[in-house]
Design a protein around this motif. Structure first.
Motif: not given
Length: 78
Positions: A32, A52, A75
């Motif tokens: 991410c 996220c 998350k």
């Protein structure tokens, strides 16, 4: 015949909410991106509450895990 799975898009246009600068970025499939420095105004972008990553907050395309309806690595941590 089985339905074809939609292709995951890996490029997204990030738009800075501060100056409007748009950059085309390649999204990783295995991580991410929590922070992104705007090339226009140097503001450090971070995900909005509940999102996220910066792609889900400011991108034209959501990150690969969200596109594929799977849990994103951050998350609940953004």
């Amino acid at each position: 015949m089985a339905a074809r799975k939609p292709r995951t898009l890996l490029e997204s246009e990030l738009t800075c909410p501060h100056c409007g600068f748009v950059s085309i970025e390649v999204m990783p499939t295995n991580a991410c991106i929590y922070f992104h420095e705007c090339a226009g105004c140097k503001t450090l972008l971070k995900p909005k509450p509940g999102d996220c990553c910066v792609f889900c907050s400011y991108g034209s395309v959501k990150c690969p895990p969200i596109q594929e309806a799977r849990d994103c690595c951050s998350k609940g941590n953004a």
